[in-house]
Design a protein around this motif. Structure first.
Motif, short mmCIF file in Angstrom:
data_model
loop_
_atom_site.label_atom_id
_atom_site.label_comp_id
_atom_site.label_asym_id
_atom_site.label_seq_id
_atom_site.Cartn_x
_atom_site.Cartn_y
_atom_site.Cartn_z
N GLU A 1 0.82 -1.21 0.00
CA GLU A 1 0.00 0.00 0.00
C GLU A 1 0.86 1.26 0.00
O GLU A 1 0.52 2.26 -0.64
CB GLU A 1 -0.97 -0.05 1.18
CG GLU A 1 -2.03 -1.12 0.97
CD GLU A 1 -2.95 -1.37 2.15
OE1 GLU A 1 -3.14 -0.45 2.96
OE2 GLU A 1 -3.49 -2.50 2.25
N LEU A 2 1.99 1.22 0.69
CA LEU A 2 2.93 2.34 0.62
C LEU A 2 3.49 2.47 -0.80
O LEU A 2 3.60 3.58 -1.34
CB LEU A 2 4.06 2.15 1.64
CG LEU A 2 3.66 2.33 3.11
CD1 LEU A 2 4.77 1.83 4.02
CD2 LEU A 2 3.34 3.80 3.42
N ASN A 3 3.83 1.35 -1.40
CA ASN A 3 4.35 1.37 -2.77
C ASN A 3 3.30 1.87 -3.77
O ASN A 3 3.65 2.46 -4.80
CB ASN A 3 4.84 -0.02 -3.18
CG ASN A 3 6.10 -0.44 -2.44
OD1 ASN A 3 6.85 0.40 -1.95
ND2 ASN A 3 6.33 -1.74 -2.35
N ALA A 4 2.02 1.62 -3.45
CA ALA A 4 0.94 2.06 -4.35
C ALA A 4 0.70 3.56 -4.28
O ALA A 4 0.04 4.12 -5.15
CB ALA A 4 -0.34 1.31 -4.02
N GLY A 5 1.22 4.20 -3.22
CA GLY A 5 1.06 5.65 -3.13
C GLY A 5 0.54 6.17 -1.81
O GLY A 5 0.34 7.39 -1.65
N ALA A 6 0.31 5.28 -0.83
CA ALA A 6 -0.15 5.75 0.48
C ALA A 6 0.95 6.56 1.16
O ALA A 6 2.13 6.17 1.13
CB ALA A 6 -0.55 4.57 1.37
N TRP A 7 0.58 7.66 1.77
CA TRP A 7 1.54 8.49 2.52
C TRP A 7 1.93 7.80 3.82
O TRP A 7 3.09 7.72 4.18
CB TRP A 7 0.91 9.86 2.81
CG TRP A 7 1.73 10.76 3.66
CD1 TRP A 7 3.00 11.19 3.42
CD2 TRP A 7 1.32 11.36 4.89
NE1 TRP A 7 3.43 12.02 4.44
CE2 TRP A 7 2.41 12.14 5.35
CE3 TRP A 7 0.15 11.31 5.65
CZ2 TRP A 7 2.35 12.88 6.54
CZ3 TRP A 7 0.09 12.05 6.83
CH2 TRP A 7 1.19 12.81 7.26
N LYS A 8 0.92 7.29 4.53
CA LYS A 8 1.14 6.51 5.74
C LYS A 8 0.10 5.39 5.77
O LYS A 8 -0.97 5.50 5.16
CB LYS A 8 1.00 7.37 7.01
CG LYS A 8 2.11 8.41 7.19
CD LYS A 8 1.99 9.10 8.54
CE LYS A 8 2.93 10.28 8.67
NZ LYS A 8 4.34 9.89 8.65
N VAL A 9 0.45 4.32 6.49
CA VAL A 9 -0.51 3.24 6.70
C VAL A 9 -0.98 3.29 8.15
O VAL A 9 -0.22 3.66 9.05
CB VAL A 9 0.09 1.85 6.37
CG1 VAL A 9 0.26 1.69 4.88
CG2 VAL A 9 1.40 1.62 7.10
#
Length: 253
Positions: free
Chosen positions: A157-165
């Motif tokens: 999800e971080l690699n997909a573009g999330a700033w933070k999880v």
């Protein structure tokens, strides 16, 4: 601060990337929001309008504008995103964000079953328009996700573009990262931290004991979320070692 004390841990200042506090607004009135900002605004980094409360909140635009005027971003809870997706209304959700001029959005799948590649596709799409917070973990207490899956999903999800999880806990702190008693799943947290940078994670920790645990593990500048409005200042005193639970923790440091 109102006076000087020695041996107070250093706190990051806004705009923060670590030491981040996410507050949960579950239906405050406009007057309550104004009072909340007056007392606690310096310690609030972002406000989540819990789950889908925005659907029934009166004077929603006015509320968002009060937060915005104070320099505090607002976003709709991930359950609202899920409510749109399950009804095949993702485009309507994007229009909603634009209509309310929101610059943050949460992508989650805690209440629906969503293929993870599809979830990452939503993150990638939204991240072109807004800053995305993605939530990992289920709201179903009976659904135990093994640590390797938490790590894999957070990384993707971080690699997909999330700033933070965001590590799921709900507003009660009894699922996801925690057992139904509220006890931290310590092994899970420690394993996640071997693979995911701590500054990239917001740990939902609505209960005081949970906040204390994370502060003792990761220090004053741990990112914490789902904090009730009346717990923002108490949390800040925990971060500074000025409450009994963390009183001795920072003195030797």
């Amino acid at each position: 601060m109102n006076y000087m004390l020695k041996s107070i841990p250093s706190r990051t200042v806004k705009p923060r990337n670590s030491g981040f506090t996410m507050a949960m607004d579950k239906g405050l009135s406009l007057r309550e929001v104004e009072d909340f900002i007056e007392t606690s605004g310096d310690f609030i980094d972002i406000v989540k309008l819990g789950w889908a409360t925005s659907f029934v909140t009166k004077k929603l635009r006015e509320k968002i504008e009060i937060y915005r005027s104070a320099g505090i971003p607002v976003y709709f809870g991930g359950t609202l995103f899920e409510a749109f997706v399950i009804r095949d209304q993702f485009d309507d959700y994007v229009r909603l964000l634009n209509d309310f001029q929101l610059t943050f959005a949460e992508v989650s799948d805690g209440s629906i079953t969503l293929d993870h590649d599809e979830k990452c596709g939503y993150i990638a799409s939204l991240s072109k328009e807004v800053t995305v917070l993605s939530e990992v973990g289920s709201k179903d207490a009976a659904k135990i996700i093994p640590p390797y899956k938490w790590i894999d999903q957070m990384q993707k999800e971080l690699n997909a573009g999330a700033w933070k999880v965001i590590g799921e806990a709900r507003e009660g702190g009894t699922v996801g990262l925690f057992r139904d008693s509220g006890e931290v799943r310590q092994g899970l947290v420690e394993e996640i931290l071997t693979q995911v940078p701590e500054e990239k994670i917001i740990w939902e920790a609505p209960q005081k004991e949970q906040q204390v645990w994370f502060i003792k593990l990761l220090g004053s500048n741990v990112n914490l979320g789902n904090i009730a409005p009346n717990e923002i200042i108490p949390l800040e005193t925990l971060r500074l070692g000025l409450r009994g639970d963390t009183f001795d923790f920072f003195l030797d440091k």
